[in-house]
Design a protein around this motif. Structure first.
Motif, PDB file in Angstrom:
ATOM      1  N   GLU A 281     -10.262   6.031  -1.523  1.00  0.00           N
ATOM      2  CA  GLU A 281     -11.440   5.776  -1.393  1.00  0.00           C
ATOM      3  C   GLU A 281     -11.503   5.039   0.058  1.00  0.00           C
ATOM      4  N   THR A 282     -10.356   4.055   0.313  1.00  0.00           N
ATOM      5  CA  THR A 282     -10.355   3.609   1.614  1.00  0.00           C
ATOM      6  C   THR A 282     -10.086   4.629   2.650  1.00  0.00           C
ATOM      7  N   ALA A 283      -9.132   5.611   2.189  1.00  0.00           N
ATOM      8  CA  ALA A 283      -8.712   6.746   3.423  1.00  0.00           C
ATOM      9  C   ALA A 283     -10.081   7.577   3.598  1.00  0.00           C
ATOM     10  N   ALA A 284     -10.634   7.965   2.450  1.00  0.00           N
ATOM     11  CA  ALA A 284     -11.804   8.772   2.848  1.00  0.00           C
ATOM     12  C   ALA A 284     -13.090   8.229   3.646  1.00  0.00           C
ATOM     13  N   SER A 285     -13.077   6.855   3.268  1.00  0.00           N
ATOM     14  CA  SER A 285     -14.114   6.011   3.935  1.00  0.00           C
ATOM     15  C   SER A 285     -13.779   5.974   5.465  1.00  0.00           C
ATOM     16  N   GLY A 286     -12.482   6.114   5.668  1.00  0.00           N
ATOM     17  CA  GLY A 286     -12.222   5.849   7.479  1.00  0.00           C
ATOM     18  C   GLY A 286     -12.356   4.985   8.181  1.00  0.00           C
ATOM     19  N   ILE A 287     -12.663   3.704   7.316  1.00  0.00           N
ATOM     20  CA  ILE A 287     -12.930   2.361   8.242  1.00  0.00           C
ATOM     21  C   ILE A 287     -11.571   1.738   8.823  1.00  0.00           C
ATOM     22  N   THR A 288     -10.437   1.755   7.998  1.00  0.00           N
ATOM     23  CA  THR A 288      -9.403   1.334   8.542  1.00  0.00           C
ATOM     24  C   THR A 288      -8.602   2.275   8.785  1.00  0.00           C
ATOM     25  N   ARG A 289      -7.363   2.082   9.632  1.00  0.00           N
ATOM     26  CA  ARG A 289      -6.652   3.190  10.074  1.00  0.00           C
ATOM     27  C   ARG A 289      -5.257   3.135   9.407  1.00  0.00           C
ATOM     28  N   LEU A 290      -5.009   2.327   8.255  1.00  0.00           N
ATOM     29  CA  LEU A 290      -3.757   2.557   7.301  1.00  0.00           C
ATOM     30  C   LEU A 290      -3.605   3.951   6.833  1.00  0.00           C
ATOM     31  N   PRO A 291      -2.572   4.642   7.284  1.00  0.00           N
ATOM     32  CA  PRO A 291      -2.389   5.983   6.945  1.00  0.00           C
ATOM     33  C   PRO A 291      -2.150   6.039   5.472  1.00  0.00           C
ATOM     34  N   LEU A 292      -2.906   6.953   4.606  1.00  0.00           N
ATOM     35  CA  LEU A 292      -2.759   7.146   3.194  1.00  0.00           C
ATOM     36  C   LEU A 292      -1.465   7.029   2.686  1.00  0.00           C
ATOM     37  N   PRO A 293      -0.408   7.825   3.210  1.00  0.00           N
ATOM     38  CA  PRO A 293       0.832   7.860   2.421  1.00  0.00           C
ATOM     39  C   PRO A 293       1.601   6.435   2.478  1.00  0.00           C
ATOM     40  N   GLU A 294       1.500   5.381   3.530  1.00  0.00           N
ATOM     41  CA  GLU A 294       1.864   4.230   3.628  1.00  0.00           C
ATOM     42  C   GLU A 294       0.966   3.296   2.737  1.00  0.00           C
ATOM     43  N   PHE A 295      -0.332   3.648   2.759  1.00  0.00           N
ATOM     44  CA  PHE A 295      -1.143   2.708   1.679  1.00  0.00           C
ATOM     45  C   PHE A 295      -0.666   2.878   0.346  1.00  0.00           C
ATOM     46  N   LEU A 296      -0.463   4.272  -0.073  1.00  0.00           N
ATOM     47  CA  LEU A 296       0.042   4.553  -1.293  1.00  0.00           C
ATOM     48  C   LEU A 296       1.367   3.952  -1.608  1.00  0.00           C
ATOM     49  N   THR A 297       2.263   3.906  -0.695  1.00  0.00           N
ATOM     50  CA  THR A 297       3.647   3.410  -0.849  1.00  0.00           C
ATOM     51  C   THR A 297       3.653   1.958  -1.192  1.00  0.00           C
ATOM     52  N   LEU A 298       2.546   1.117  -0.511  1.00  0.00           N
ATOM     53  CA  LEU A 298       2.430  -0.262  -0.701  1.00  0.00           C
ATOM     54  C   LEU A 298       1.819  -0.404  -2.059  1.00  0.00           C
ATOM     55  N   MET A 299       1.010   0.351  -2.323  1.00  0.00           N
ATOM     56  CA  MET A 299       0.093   0.090  -3.568  1.00  0.00           C
ATOM     57  C   MET A 299       0.984   0.582  -4.990  1.00  0.00           C
ATOM     58  N   ILE A 300       1.303   1.644  -5.036  1.00  0.00           N
ATOM     59  CA  ILE A 300       2.001   2.454  -6.163  1.00  0.00           C
ATOM     60  C   ILE A 300       2.982   1.440  -6.907  1.00  0.00           C
ATOM     61  N   PRO A 301       4.185   1.149  -6.163  1.00  0.00           N
ATOM     62  CA  PRO A 301       4.981   0.772  -6.953  1.00  0.00           C
ATOM     63  C   PRO A 301       4.979  -0.570  -7.569  1.00  0.00           C
ATOM     64  N   ILE A 302       4.060  -1.754  -7.054  1.00  0.00           N
ATOM     65  CA  ILE A 302       3.836  -2.975  -7.532  1.00  0.00           C
ATOM     66  C   ILE A 302       2.864  -2.618  -8.716  1.00  0.00           C
ATOM     67  N   HIS A 303       1.731  -1.626  -8.542  1.00  0.00           N
ATOM     68  CA  HIS A 303       0.817  -1.544  -9.722  1.00  0.00           C
ATOM     69  C   HIS A 303       1.527  -0.710 -10.974  1.00  0.00           C
ATOM     70  N   LEU A 304       2.392  -0.051 -10.679  1.00  0.00           N
ATOM     71  CA  LEU A 304       3.397   0.549 -11.618  1.00  0.00           C
ATOM     72  C   LEU A 304       4.057  -0.445 -12.570  1.00  0.00           C
ATOM     73  N   ALA A 305       4.390  -1.478 -11.918  1.00  0.00           N
ATOM     74  CA  ALA A 305       5.008  -2.632 -12.696  1.00  0.00           C
ATOM     75  C   ALA A 305       3.841  -3.387 -13.337  1.00  0.00           C
ATOM     76  N   ILE A 306       2.836  -3.727 -12.622  1.00  0.00           N
ATOM     77  CA  ILE A 306       2.130  -4.440 -13.417  1.00  0.00           C
ATOM     78  C   ILE A 306       1.482  -3.700 -14.439  1.00  0.00           C
ATOM     79  N   GLY A 307       1.196  -2.493 -14.432  1.00  0.00           N
ATOM     80  CA  GLY A 307       0.640  -1.514 -15.351  1.00  0.00           C
ATOM     81  C   GLY A 307       1.514  -1.585 -16.491  1.00  0.00           C
ATOM     82  N   PHE A 308       2.833  -1.481 -16.391  1.00  0.00           N
ATOM     83  CA  PHE A 308       3.744  -1.323 -17.415  1.00  0.00           C
ATOM     84  C   PHE A 308       3.752  -2.966 -18.208  1.00  0.00           C
ATOM     85  N   VAL A 309       3.739  -3.948 -17.562  1.00  0.00           N
ATOM     86  CA  VAL A 309       3.513  -5.278 -18.059  1.00  0.00           C
ATOM     87  C   VAL A 309       2.242  -5.225 -18.798  1.00  0.00           C
TER      88      VAL A 309
END
Lengths: 333, 270
Positions: free
Chosen positions: A164-192
């Motif tokens: 949603e952030t990438a589709a909105s285009g307000i920030t310039r954080l590239p989607l692959p990097e954003f996903l790389t930041l978000m997914i690993p930690i949320h995988l761990a949080i989700g698992f717990v």
């Protein structure tokens, strides 16, 4: 992880608001009959909403990371109350959070209900949890189902925020990097979260003599499939409108007969350079402009003396209005 | 635990603010809710590099702040808690988007600085608007406004129910976690270990179920028949129409006309 108003474009915000409101309206309609038959559900939904709201404030440690997370609660609610009631409860939790703590925001409420409610209650609960947990009598199957469903739910919710952030285009954080930041930690949080959810269900089962997950209501899968299709179509149609038609400002200018302002070529060297950079780097030309806007005559790019003076004057006027409206006779502690 | 106790005290504080009689509290909740949504929607529609042209929209939260007599310190405290995610997502913009943009002192500035400033300003205005809507209206009246605007009664009742039992269930969970902490003789560095959290939550959840049954019995004793009913909407006044029309027209004007730039040109003769 909540989506924020400041990162949303109106098209994305409105699409998700429409999709979530549609899901909530369907849920409310289907629950009317259940509430008539089982009036206990109202009380259960209310107190479980309060419970999930409070439980979200308790952080759990994520072993091996030195980090912490908290429950999302969507899957637990869907298991305990059923998907539609779970969706309505998580939507109410998100609304109270948006209003009291500004978690997310008013426009972003739809996106958050979608990420944290629709994904877990209407997609992963029937497709993953119910499929794996079966009739809910096997502790192993319930644990496996809860862990997998919660891991996917938290990860997809975080992926939703990034998309949603990438589709909105307000920030310039590239989607692959954003996903790389978000997914690993949320995988761990989700698992717990999955382990905690399974543990809570097991402890409850011990007290109550059996798991209390309610079965998916008959015919829900068809509705869910139609809903997903409707959401995708809504997003697609709105995206098409956003890209193929002029925005409100362009439309107004066309109506005023001043289209030359929109087409006017960049007038100075900086504008020309910026326009060239934009042509080279634009991924979606004319949808979102990564470089300085070349629409000279409408919005001057960058900072000008007039802009700075005008901004200060605007702030002074806002302060003046505040002073005029202020009631000096009442002091608030 | 501190987070939960702090959250509950924040809610009580917002409640006490909303309960006072102020100029802002006399405006119909429907008008304020629609105006807030419209302001946030228009705010989101500005191009991503706009900074100065967003400033006029700050008038909305400022007017609510002043007419609602909300303490600035309370708002600033809430803003500090709400903005880190927005800052985290936008803080790399200056490096990710180095396209040059003009500055009055000659040297170009990376466009990313503008988009970062724009994101922060959007965050400030949007978050302030939501918080001040609550502080000048209260959750109960917002719930009734949602119902009057056509949101499902089940959802509205759920919000009101959740709010009613938030303190009871929240305080019970806070007490349980505090008791665990006291027995543990020290605060955990990174939250409650998962295997202990599930036991704490299960204990409170079991009591929550029991409470729900008691509430249901009480509801039945008062004649609850499974139908959810909400009070009819309060009377709509002329001042509500004026408020709503102004806050629809002003953001639209700010979106179509760059008010700060126009003012600046008038003042500097540029």
């Amino acid at each position: 992880m909540h989506m924020a108003d400041a990162l949303l474009s109106p098209e994305v915000g409105a699409s998700f608001l429409a999709a979530s409101l549609t899901a909530l309206a369907i849920g409310a309609r289907r629950l009317q009959a259940s509430l008539q038959e089982d009036s206990q559900l109202v009380a259960l939904m209310g107190v479980l909403g309060a419970f999930v709201f409070a439980a979200q404030m308790i952080n759990f440690s994520i072993p091996g990371t030195g980090s912490s997370g908290h429950l999302g609660g969507g899957m637990l609610l869907a298991i305990l109350l059923g998907p539609w009631a779970g969706l309505i409860v998580i939507a109410s939790v998100l609304l109270v959070q948006a209003l009291f703590f500004a978690d997310g925001g008013l426009l972003a409420w739809g996106a958050n209900v979608f990420n944290l409610g629709v994904v877990s209650c209407l997609i992963l609960y029937p497709l993953i949890y119910c499929t794996l947990a079966g009739d809910g009598n096997s502790r192993t199957r319930v644990t496996l189902a809860a862990v997998l469903a919660c891991t996917l739910s938290t990860t997809l919710g975080a992926t939703g925020v990034a998309l949603e952030t990438a589709a909105s285009g307000i920030t310039r954080l590239p989607l692959p990097e954003f996903l790389t930041l978000m997914i690993p930690i949320h995988l761990a949080i989700g698992f717990v979260e999955g382990l905690v959810t399974a543990g809570v269900l097991a402890a409850l089962a011990q007290r109550r003599g059996g798991f209390s997950g309610r079965p998916l209501q008959a015919g829900s899968r068809g509705i869910i499939a139609s809903f997903i299709l409707a959401a995708l179509l809504t997003g697609g149609v709105l995206s098409w409108l956003a890209s193929a038609h002029p925005d409100g400002l362009e439309w107004s200018i066309e109506r005023l007969g001043a289209t030359h302002l929109l087409e006017e070529a960049p007038v100075d060297a900086l504008h020309r350079q910026s326009a060239q950079v934009q042509q080279i780097t634009a991924i979606l030309p004319d949808y979102e402009l990564p470089a300085a806007l070349p629409k000279a005559g409408i919005v001057a790019p960058g900072v000008s003396i007039a802009g700075i003076v005008g901004s200060l004057a605007t702030l002074a006027l806002v302060a003046l209005v505040a002073l005029i409206l202020r009631r000096p006779s009442r002091r608030i502690k | 635990m501190a987070g939960l106790a702090h959250a509950l005290s924040s809610i009580r504080r917002a409640d006490s603010l909303a309960g006072r009689s102020t100029l802002a509290s006399t405006i119909d909740a429907r008008a304020k809710l629609l105006a807030s949504l419209w302001v946030v929607g228009v705010l989101a529609s500005f191009p991503s590099y706009e900074v100065a042209s967003l400033l006029p929209l700050a008038l909305f939260p400022v007017v609510l702040l002043v007419t609602g007599e909300v303490p600035l310190g309370w708002l600033c405290g809430r803003l500090l808690l709400a903005l880190p995610f927005v800052l985290m997502v936008g803080m790399l913009n200056p490096w990710l988007d180095p396209s040059p943009m003009a500055s009055p002192w000659g040297a170009p500035i990376a466009a990313g600085w503008f988009s970062l400033a724009s994101i922060l300003l959007r965050g400030l205005i949007a978050v302030s608007s939501a918080l001040l809507l609550l502080a000048t209206t209260g959750i109960i009246r917002i719930g009734y406004a949602m119902s009057a605007l056509g949101l499902p009664a089940v959802l509205v009742n759920q919000v009101l129910f959740l709010y009613r039992y938030l303190f009871v269930v929240g305080e019970e969970l806070a007490r349980t976690v505090q008791a665990w902490q006291l027995r543990r003789a020290g605060k955990p560095r990174h939250g409650v270990p998962p295997h202990q959290l599930k036991l704490l939550l299960a204990a409170v959840l079991a009591r929550t179920f029991q409470r729900a049954m008691r509430i249901h019995q009480a509801m039945l004793a008062r004649g609850f028949d499974g139908q959810l009913r909400l009070p009819s909407a309060p009377r709509w006044h002329l001042r509500d129409t004026v408020f709503l029309l102004f806050w629809i027209a002003f953001p639209l004007l700010a979106r179509l006309v760059d008010i700060p730039l126009t003012l600046g040109r008038l003042l500097t003769g540029a």
